[in-house]
Design an enzyme around this catalytic site. Structure first.
Site, PDB file in Angstrom:
ATOM      1  CE  LYS A 210      43.122  50.608  39.074  1.00  0.00           C
ATOM      2  NZ  LYS A 210      41.727  50.957  39.376  1.00  0.00           N
ATOM      3  CE  LYS A 263      42.876  47.999  35.651  1.00  0.00           C
ATOM      4  NZ  LYS A 263      41.573  48.528  36.041  1.00  0.00           N
ATOM      5  CB  SER A 289      41.225  49.688  28.109  1.00  0.00           C
ATOM      6  OG  SER A 289      41.926  50.694  28.823  1.00  0.00           O
TER       7      SER A 289
HETATM    8 ZN   LIG Z   1      38.475  53.893  40.662  1.00  0.00          ZN
END
Ligand SMILES: [Zn+2]
Length: 340
Positions: A210, A263, A289
């Site tokens: 991430k 991600k 998003s």
């Molecule tokens: Zn968080």
């Protein structure tokens, strides 16, 4: 043999031939729809920059999940927006918290639908960081732009709380828990705590790679989780670092992750492919998003054919190696993929 004997266009000549040799399949059953569930506020509240995505009350979240399930979407991924925030994010592990109650409602109403819960503290802490702070937030403030901020998030104390959150989600009935905090050692800690509390059968989907990304902007509005000071570069990955992302992922595998995630998705196809090669676990990609917002904005301005662009994007993530795709386009894509 090369041209003119070899002509690759032969196999592109008709829809039937193209169908026969198509390498990558995209199905609704590979898609996960994120849902933002709010404890207070209107039943449905639009999110700036994300047309078609709303903050939902629990009963509206059940309706939204039902619509997704009816279209064949595999799962929902829940993010909670609590009414109360504090320094620890204690509403995150409240048995009566918004995610816990929503999981209960979903499992009652839609027992077949997989419910995945995001496990983090940033939506629940008043400072918006993904863990608890070591000291006074004022001390962590970056004085000037360009100076690396030190968020001062206490790793080990945060991991204990995150494990408590995961257990509370499992107890509420979550099918899968998905820690997104990027603290060191959280996967092992969650696995031990889940096993110890009787949830040995609950899988962990680890947000392993991430990145500290610019593409999370609309999500932070949606979840009200923008950090009050500093940023998340003290725990999320540097977008420049691919090898480090693989180290993170392999550590999560070692610590007991059942699935791993990359991600964001679109600027990280190389890592989806690398993680696919390096592990035997199912790989998820999170089409975030900001990636959604870009497509929606371009389509609204008439610059893109939304349907074609979305299906191309999702197919590219599958081609890169993602087994599971978390996307705000899930319902639309499922509708477009339905036979008829
Ligand atoms: Zn968080």
């Amino acid at each position: 043999m090369a041209f003119p004997q070899t002509r690759l266009r032969r196999l592109r000549a008709s829809p039937a031939l193209r169908e026969l040799v198509r390498e990558t399949e995209l199905r609704a059953g590979q898609l996960v729809a994120p849902l933002f569930v709010a404890e207070s506020g209107p039943p449905r509240e639009p999110i700036p920059g994300m047309p078609g995505v709303e903050r939902l009350s629990i009963s509206e979240a059940v309706q939204e999940a039902r619509a997704a399930a009816d279209l064949g979407v595999a799962a929902v991924l829940l993010f909670g927006i609590p009414a109360e925030k504090d320094a620890q994010g204690s509403s995150a592990w409240d048995e009566e918290g918004v995610v816990q109650l929503c999981v209960g409602a979903l499992k009652r109403e839609l027992p077949e639908l997989l419910v995945i819960t995001d496990v983090c503290l940033c939506e629940y802490t008043d400072h918006g960081h993904c863990g608890v702070l070591t000291g006074d937030p004022a001390l962590s403030r970056a004085d000037s732009p360009g100076v690396a901020p030190a968020p001062g998030v206490d790793n080990d104390a945060s991991v204990e709380l995150l494990a408590r959150v995961a257990v509370s989600h499992a107890r509420a009935g979550a099918d899968v828990v998905a820690p997104s905090d990027m603290m060191d050692g959280r996967i092992g800690a969650l696995r031990a705590e889940l096993d110890g509390e009787g949830f040995a059968a609950t899988p962990i989907l680890a947000y392993s790679a991430k990145f500290a990304s610019a593409f999370y902007g609309p999500f932070r509005d949606a979840a009200g989780s923008a950090p009050a000071f500093g940023d998340r570069r003290g725990y999320q990955l540097d977008p420049a670092n691919g090898r480090e992302a693989l180290r993170e992922t392999l550590l999560d595998v070692e610590e007991g992750a059942d699935m791993v995630m990359v991600k964001p998705a679109l600027a990280y196809g190389d890592l989806i492919a690398a993680v696919r090669r390096e592990t035997r676990l199912p790989v998820a990609a999170y089409n975030v998003s900001g990636e959604y917002a870009m497509v929606k904005a371009a389509a609204a301005a008439g610059h893109l054919d939304e349907r074609a662009a979305v299906l191309e994007i999702l197919t590219s993530l599958r081609r890169a190696g993602a087994d599971v795709i978390i996307t705000y386009h899930a319902k639309d894509a499922a509708r477009w993929l339905a036979p008829n």
